[in-house]
Design an enzyme around this catalytic site. Structure first.
Site, mmCIF file in Angstrom:
data_model
loop_
_atom_site.group_PDB
_atom_site.id
_atom_site.type_symbol
_atom_site.label_atom_id
_atom_site.label_comp_id
_atom_site.label_asym_id
_atom_site.label_seq_id
_atom_site.Cartn_x
_atom_site.Cartn_y
_atom_site.Cartn_z
ATOM 1 N N SER A 176 -7.979 17.744 -17.245
ATOM 2 C CA SER A 176 -6.712 17.205 -16.760
ATOM 3 C C SER A 176 -6.926 15.884 -16.029
ATOM 4 C CB SER A 176 -6.036 18.211 -15.834
ATOM 5 O OG SER A 176 -4.735 17.789 -15.530
ATOM 6 N N SER B 238 1.056 17.626 -16.923
ATOM 7 C CA SER B 238 1.149 18.387 -15.678
ATOM 8 C C SER B 238 -0.277 18.567 -15.170
ATOM 9 C CB SER B 238 1.813 19.740 -15.959
ATOM 10 O OG SER B 238 2.213 20.373 -14.767
ATOM 11 N N GLU B 239 -0.600 18.012 -14.013
ATOM 12 C CA GLU B 239 -2.021 17.908 -13.643
ATOM 13 C C GLU B 239 -2.674 19.257 -13.387
ATOM 14 O OE1 GLU B 239 0.372 16.453 -11.725
ATOM 15 O OE2 GLU B 239 -0.168 16.528 -9.596
ATOM 16 N N ASN B 240 -1.864 20.310 -13.255
ATOM 17 C CA ASN B 240 -2.465 21.639 -13.120
ATOM 18 C C ASN B 240 -2.987 22.175 -14.449
ATOM 19 O OD1 ASN B 240 0.342 21.666 -13.666
ATOM 20 N ND2 ASN B 240 0.429 23.857 -13.243
#
Lengths: 227, 223, 227, 223
Positions: free
Chosen positions: D93, D51-53
């Site tokens: 990330s 999840s790129e967050n």
């Protein structure tokens, strides 16, 4: 040693026209209390560097609605129609940067690098007006550092030395922004005595933090016993 | 001018260098003489010592038997971490250094010159130990102080007009502290700020390989 | 999901002539058991990327003495006279890189950057044969990524998903090297069940780790209860 | 060729895309249709969703009342982290994304073309939402699969000879999965690999804005 102050005291250091970074991803991990104080102070003509402008009424959306901003540097404004409206009306200048490039440009500022080479954006509109360098046969864009006058960040815990601990996906841009601004203000749920956080568990060393605003929040145990 | 024993010289230099510390400073002390500065931090001043192998909050050497093999200073000697210290990896450690987050670094020198150039990492033809973190420290710290004996053992100057040895960094040195003098690197050249008790500006100049700018009155080093 | 293997199994994947990164700073945070196994296997003509060559009989010093290396890329060899002797005799090629540049070049490889611009080394011998770029009036050296075939790293704890936790100054180059090699082997004191390490306490995500070698070491509690 | 409801199309696409997952893969699923892929992971396959967050180990949405405001997916929806997951900051990330540590990303498209170019972040003259993490994902992931309805609602093709919209990335798409077909981007052009049950290669070509390379035998999509 960071100084614990009120939100009002903290944002009184932010002058109109300054460049301000705010942590958070769509309003998660955003220092809402600091943003409220900034809006309350009637800040004007700020340049905002942040991942996004969140949603109306939340996170950076508050700054947009209150007319505090003249420029936004972000990776995404799609979740906030007010930002888009202000951009259309040319009240607000919006500069869009790929999210990974945004993170690395901020890191470059904090880490004393003159820039980084990224493959992101090669062959797209992002490439325009950028220097392109070829390394080992692959093309990269030269991206330069992004500094701010002030970083407003959000952490879960601090100790009185300013060491910070974040929670889950609320970490996001906060640690890197803590390195890239002249004045760094951290909103935290709770401030613990110096030495309460095990040195290995510190996520942002206190040397980066100038001011801390404590908002209360949940009680936590002594982290010295954590391992 | 009385002759000082090497150990006395080192203590004088370390004590005077310690007076450059300010409360809250984040400081990296080089290996050797600069490390001694930690012993003379003035009362009421708290500094955060950065150890480039991965933490801030470097504390004194632990008592024998109390060593933690995972807690060493940048010279691999047993160390401690004071309350409020924080550990990190080498990328963060050098981001702190290079990013201007150190208020001060105090380092030794083989040569330092009137342009603020520093040479302290190799002697061609002899063994090359490597620069380690020195090049980053000199470029990155907001203020660079050289704490060094004024001359080599044979009396030849370490403070020179132009460094002959390969540089560690160009034009980054701010202040030079020796057992004889405190010298500031200015655009105009090397400015003599202080002399040790009983030492004249002329004596300092005689032992220095570059022209000093000598004001009408020069303060006496407090040591 | 990382696979737990013996040291012998792990190093059997390392072929003569490969480029190998090893974590550690003067032998602290070095995967000694993996190095012993590599020496035991009689590895030859390796290129070593590491901060230093530690001391005779310790850390990378073992690889030097056993004649495993043809080339060393490091920031410092001053603590190991055997390295210096081999360099003098031209048995060993030594490339010296400023420590911060070494860290960033490894990070660039792991982070998919084509390079970084650093002020370190400007105006020195390091500048020779480097591209110099001027950004905002300041000169920077372009430094390109450093990759390895294999990274040998050392952590305190792992879980079975490969998530790692380091201790104190034993962290150093280990996390960044875990990102920059095709095969990553972690020597750890102890392997815990998946889920034993709080996601916020993970220092190197398990997705980077291929093989784990457990050496025993001290007992630790369940880190789920750590906060 | 039967007409499918939009929801059916989406499920077909997501199910077929899920068959591209392999055990141990680290995968980033874009917002919208690609997110549905997580519902169809084949049995015996475990993937790590990124999840790129800021974490790997994205799990299903929590039950109502169980939400943690600090645990959201990249669309800011309540999420969970599975055992073995790990949190990190945005730099890490995107280091994971850009550094080739994602085995696969599955994304939607506005347009995709025979050179593997993708446009999915803006429509000039209309609102510009921003690229978010999409440009990094397409450039960085080892394999890029576009999971999209074959045409726009008006029937005009999304798979075209040359993208007209501003690109997200150039030449990075590997495979296109629609409700009608599976198409591989090759150096020679778009290779028709599979057609949906009851769909002919000719029908796929008719709805595609670029020439397809159609082998003698084309497999049927397993969905």
């Amino acid at each position: 040693m960071a100084i614990v102050v009120t939100a009002g005291e903290a944002v009184s250091r932010i002058e109109d026209g300054m460049t301000v970074m705010t942590g958070g991803f769509l309003g998660v991990g955003t220092p809402e209390v600091l943003l409220d104080a900034l809006v309350g102070r009637g800040a004007k003509k700020l340049t905002l560097i942040s991942n996004d402008t969140a949603f109306p009424g939340r996170g950076n959306g508050k700054l947009v609605e209150a007319g505090c901003l003249k420029k936004v540097i972000a990776s995404h404004i799609g979740t906030n129609p007010i930002t888009q409206q202000q951009m259309k009306e040319k009240i607000l200048e919006v500069v869009l940067i790929p999210q990974g490039t945004l993170a690395e440009r901020i890191r470059a500022a904090g880490a004393g690098l003159g820039g980084i080479l990224t493959p992101t954006g090669v062959g797209t509109e992002i490439e325009k007006e950028k220097t392109v360098l070829t390394i080992d046969g692959r093309r990269y864009l030269l991206e330069v550092p992004l500094y701010a006058d002030v970083a407003l960040i959000k952490a879960h815990l601090a100790d009185e030395a300013g060491n910070l601990v974040y929670k889950r996906s609320a970490r996001n841009f906060n640690p890197v922004m803590a390195m890239a601004a002249s004045l760094v203000i951290a909103q935290v749920d709770r401030v613990l005595p110096v030495g309460s956080i095990d040195p290995d568990q510190v996520m942002t060393p206190g040397i980066f933090i100038d001011l801390i605003v404590q908002t209360g929040g949940e009680q936590v145990g002594d982290l010295r016993t954590a391992r | 001018m009385a002759t000082l024993e090497p150990q006395d010289k080192r203590i004088i230099i370390a004590r005077r260098a310690a007076r450059e510390l300010q409360d809250g400073y984040v400081v990296n002390l080089g290996i050797g003489l600069p490390t001694l500065v930690a012993n003379y931090v003035p009362e009421g001043i708290k500094v955060w010592l950065h150890s480039e192998n991965g933490f801030v909050g470097l504390g004194p050497a632990p008592a024998p038997g109390e060593e933690d093999p995972d807690v060493v200073n940048a010279g691999a000697q047993p160390a401690s971490i004071i309350p409020g210290g924080a550990c990190f990896d080498s990328c963060m450690s050098f981001a702190i250094i290079r990013g201007g987050h150190l208020d001060l670094t105090i380092l030794g020198a083989l040569e330092v010159d009137e342009k603020g150039n520093l040479a302290n990492w190799m002697v061609p033809g002899r063994i090359v130990p490597g620069m380690g973190g020195a090049m980053d420290l000199v470029v990155g710290a907001r203020r660079v102080i050289i704490a060094t004996e004024h001359t080599l053992k044979d009396g030849s100057p370490k403070i020179v007009r132009r460094c002959q040895l390969p540089l560690t960094a160009a034009g980054e040195v701010d202040l030079i502290i020796t057992e004889l003098a405190v010298i500031e690197v200015t655009r105009e050249g090397l400015l003599l700020k202080e002399v040790a008790p009983g030492v004249t500006p002329r004596e300092v100049q005689a032992r220095t390989g570059a022209s000093l700018i000598i004001p009408d009155t020069v303060a006496t080093m407090e040591i």
